[in-house]
Motif scaffolding. Structure first.
Motif, mmCIF file in Angstrom:
data_model
loop_
_atom_site.group_PDB
_atom_site.id
_atom_site.type_symbol
_atom_site.label_atom_id
_atom_site.label_comp_id
_atom_site.label_asym_id
_atom_site.label_seq_id
_atom_site.Cartn_x
_atom_site.Cartn_y
_atom_site.Cartn_z
ATOM 1 N N VAL A 1 40.881 59.182 42.359
ATOM 2 C CA VAL A 1 39.556 58.583 42.157
ATOM 3 C C VAL A 1 39.573 57.145 42.651
ATOM 4 C CG1 VAL A 1 37.799 57.958 40.465
ATOM 5 C CG2 VAL A 1 39.155 60.036 40.144
ATOM 6 N N THR A 2 38.570 56.770 43.449
ATOM 7 C CA THR A 2 38.466 55.395 43.954
ATOM 8 C C THR A 2 37.049 54.869 43.722
ATOM 9 O OG1 THR A 2 40.099 55.847 45.691
ATOM 10 C CG2 THR A 2 38.762 53.857 45.928
ATOM 11 N N TYR A 3 36.945 53.757 43.012
ATOM 12 C CA TYR A 3 35.660 53.077 42.817
ATOM 13 C C TYR A 3 35.431 52.131 43.998
ATOM 14 C CZ TYR A 3 35.960 54.639 37.942
ATOM 15 O OH TYR A 3 36.055 55.401 36.798
ATOM 16 N N LYS A 4 34.213 52.103 44.540
ATOM 17 C CA LYS A 4 33.937 51.259 45.707
ATOM 18 C C LYS A 4 32.678 50.428 45.511
ATOM 19 C CE LYS A 4 36.325 54.155 49.082
ATOM 20 N NZ LYS A 4 36.250 54.846 50.389
ATOM 21 N N ASP A 5 32.689 49.215 46.123
ATOM 22 C CA ASP A 5 31.510 48.357 46.064
ATOM 23 C C ASP A 5 30.599 48.652 47.248
ATOM 24 O OD1 ASP A 5 32.614 47.104 48.303
ATOM 25 O OD2 ASP A 5 33.396 45.405 47.145
ATOM 26 N N SER A 6 29.545 47.870 47.405
ATOM 27 C CA SER A 6 28.554 48.123 48.456
ATOM 28 C C SER A 6 29.120 47.962 49.859
ATOM 29 C CB SER A 6 27.353 47.192 48.273
ATOM 30 O OG SER A 6 27.769 45.832 48.303
ATOM 31 N N ASN A 7 30.257 47.258 49.984
ATOM 32 C CA ASN A 7 30.894 47.073 51.282
ATOM 33 C C ASN A 7 31.972 48.120 51.564
ATOM 34 O OD1 ASN A 7 29.417 44.683 51.988
ATOM 35 N ND2 ASN A 7 30.732 43.517 50.585
ATOM 36 N N GLY A 8 32.148 49.042 50.631
ATOM 37 C CA GLY A 8 33.156 50.071 50.817
ATOM 38 C C GLY A 8 34.545 49.662 50.378
ATOM 39 N N ASN A 9 34.659 48.506 49.726
ATOM 40 C CA ASN A 9 35.962 48.041 49.256
ATOM 41 C C ASN A 9 36.294 48.651 47.896
ATOM 42 O OD1 ASN A 9 36.297 46.228 51.492
ATOM 43 N ND2 ASN A 9 34.848 44.832 50.485
ATOM 44 N N ALA A 10 37.574 48.938 47.685
ATOM 45 C CA ALA A 10 38.005 49.515 46.423
ATOM 46 C C ALA A 10 37.896 48.497 45.301
ATOM 47 C CB ALA A 10 39.442 50.014 46.537
ATOM 48 N N VAL A 11 37.482 48.953 44.127
ATOM 49 C CA VAL A 11 37.344 48.117 42.941
ATOM 50 C C VAL A 11 38.255 48.685 41.851
ATOM 51 C CG1 VAL A 11 35.779 47.262 41.161
ATOM 52 C CG2 VAL A 11 34.953 47.574 43.512
ATOM 53 N N ASP A 12 39.112 47.829 41.295
ATOM 54 C CA ASP A 12 40.000 48.275 40.222
ATOM 55 C C ASP A 12 39.209 48.448 38.924
ATOM 56 O OD1 ASP A 12 42.299 48.319 41.784
ATOM 57 O OD2 ASP A 12 42.745 46.206 41.408
ATOM 58 N N VAL A 13 39.285 49.649 38.368
ATOM 59 C CA VAL A 13 38.593 49.935 37.116
ATOM 60 C C VAL A 13 39.555 50.705 36.212
ATOM 61 C CG1 VAL A 13 36.652 51.074 36.001
ATOM 62 C CG2 VAL A 13 36.348 50.032 38.256
ATOM 63 N N ALA A 14 39.869 50.160 35.062
ATOM 64 C CA ALA A 14 40.777 50.824 34.131
ATOM 65 C C ALA A 14 40.042 51.936 33.393
ATOM 66 C CB ALA A 14 41.342 49.831 33.132
ATOM 67 N N THR A 15 40.770 52.995 33.080
ATOM 68 C CA THR A 15 40.182 54.119 32.359
ATOM 69 C C THR A 15 39.645 53.696 31.002
ATOM 70 O OG1 THR A 15 41.731 55.615 33.445
ATOM 71 C CG2 THR A 15 40.638 56.436 31.478
ATOM 72 N N THR A 16 40.275 52.658 30.418
ATOM 73 C CA THR A 16 39.874 52.196 29.084
ATOM 74 C C THR A 16 38.650 51.286 29.091
ATOM 75 O OG1 THR A 16 41.496 50.412 29.310
ATOM 76 C CG2 THR A 16 42.203 52.408 28.161
ATOM 77 N N THR A 17 38.170 50.910 30.282
ATOM 78 C CA THR A 17 36.985 50.052 30.371
ATOM 79 C C THR A 17 35.784 50.775 29.751
ATOM 80 O OG1 THR A 17 37.831 49.068 32.414
ATOM 81 C CG2 THR A 17 35.493 48.755 31.936
ATOM 82 N N ALA A 18 34.995 50.020 28.977
ATOM 83 C CA ALA A 18 33.886 50.637 28.240
ATOM 84 C C ALA A 18 32.826 51.240 29.151
ATOM 85 C CB ALA A 18 33.256 49.606 27.312
ATOM 86 N N SER A 19 32.569 50.593 30.288
ATOM 87 C CA SER A 19 31.542 51.097 31.194
ATOM 88 C C SER A 19 31.941 50.797 32.636
ATOM 89 C CB SER A 19 30.181 50.468 30.887
ATOM 90 O OG SER A 19 30.252 49.053 31.032
ATOM 91 N N ILE A 20 31.285 51.446 33.569
ATOM 92 C CA ILE A 20 31.569 51.226 34.984
ATOM 93 C C ILE A 20 30.950 49.895 35.407
ATOM 94 C CG2 ILE A 20 31.232 52.128 37.309
ATOM 95 C CD1 ILE A 20 31.048 54.927 36.040
#
Length: 229
Positions: free
Chosen positions: A107-126
């Motif tokens: 799974v890869t989270y991406k911003d509007s520029n297509g760059n990967a964003v680090d998001v921990a599973t424990t984060t309350a929301s995206i």
């Protein structure tokens, strides 16, 4: 259609043949009780080489299948947190076993520029910086319907105590057995010739044992999963 397929060189057959692939989004996909298909849509992926349709990749070859979803698409299926996202898997439909095969997924989270964003599973929301999420598997071995799926509620535990016993010399068979799982109505058996392989689905059974015949003089690896109707 937010689907990307990357195929190993030579995976579609003989070098020099004219080859191409097609992908089509469809709501007409097989429905089984084992998984929910996110967004109620699948991607029908087909390949052709030398004028013929290619169902299976050449031996030892694999393909990457990447599916992309916006936050709105996921939210529409009740997926709103990183913990929920982490449970989603890319699955391929097996015509042989009439079931979705769940594949290892990155799974890869991406911003509007297509760059990967680090998001921990424990984060309350995206985080608000995320605009889309990609789900990629490198284990595709055949072409069929592919979909993003989640296991249905109440899925049974993974069977324990899997043992493999080789048959008598010259029989080329292995007897498998494992512990029963409460609530399970059947079991799926996966096999590969590498411990870190993709483990495609071999067969299914309602029993807690199975004899795998017609083997070659090589090492085989097995995994077992429980199913629930």
């Amino acid at each position: 259609m937010n689907v990307k397929v990357t195929v190993d060189s030579g995976a579609l057959g003989q070098a020099g043949s004219d080859s191409y692939m097609t992908a089509q989004e469809t709501a007409n996909y097989p429905d089984t009780p084992s998984v929910n298909v996110i967004g109620s849509k699948a991607k029908e992926i087909n390949a052709y080489s030398g004028g013929s349709q290619v169902k299976n990749l050449e031996t030892g070859k694999k393909a990457e299948v990447e599916l992309s979803y916006t936050l709105a698409e996921l939210s529409g299926s009740g997926i709103d947190t990183p913990a929920e996202v982490s449970k989603l898997k890319v699955s391929a439909w097996s015509d042989t076993n009439k079931e979705w095969e769940t594949l290892n997924t990155v799974v890869t989270y991406k911003d509007s520029n297509g760059n990967a964003v680090d998001v921990a599973t424990t984060t309350a929301s995206i985080p608000g910086t995320v605009t889309k999420i990609t789900f990629k598997t490198t284990e595709a071995t055949h072409f069929s319907a592919y979909a993003l799926t989640e296991a249905t509620e109440g899925a049974p535990d993974t069977p324990s105590g899997l043992t493999a016993t080789a048959g008598a010399a010259g029989t080329f068979q292995v007897s498998l057995s494992w512990g029963s799982v409460s609530g399970a109505t059947g079991y799926y058996i996966y096999r590969d010739t590498s411990s870190d392989g993709s483990f495609p689905l071999l067969t299914s059974t309602a029993n807690t044992s199975n004899t795998n015949t017609g083997l070659s003089a090589i090492t085989y690896y097995y995994k077992v999963a429980a199913s629930k109707s």
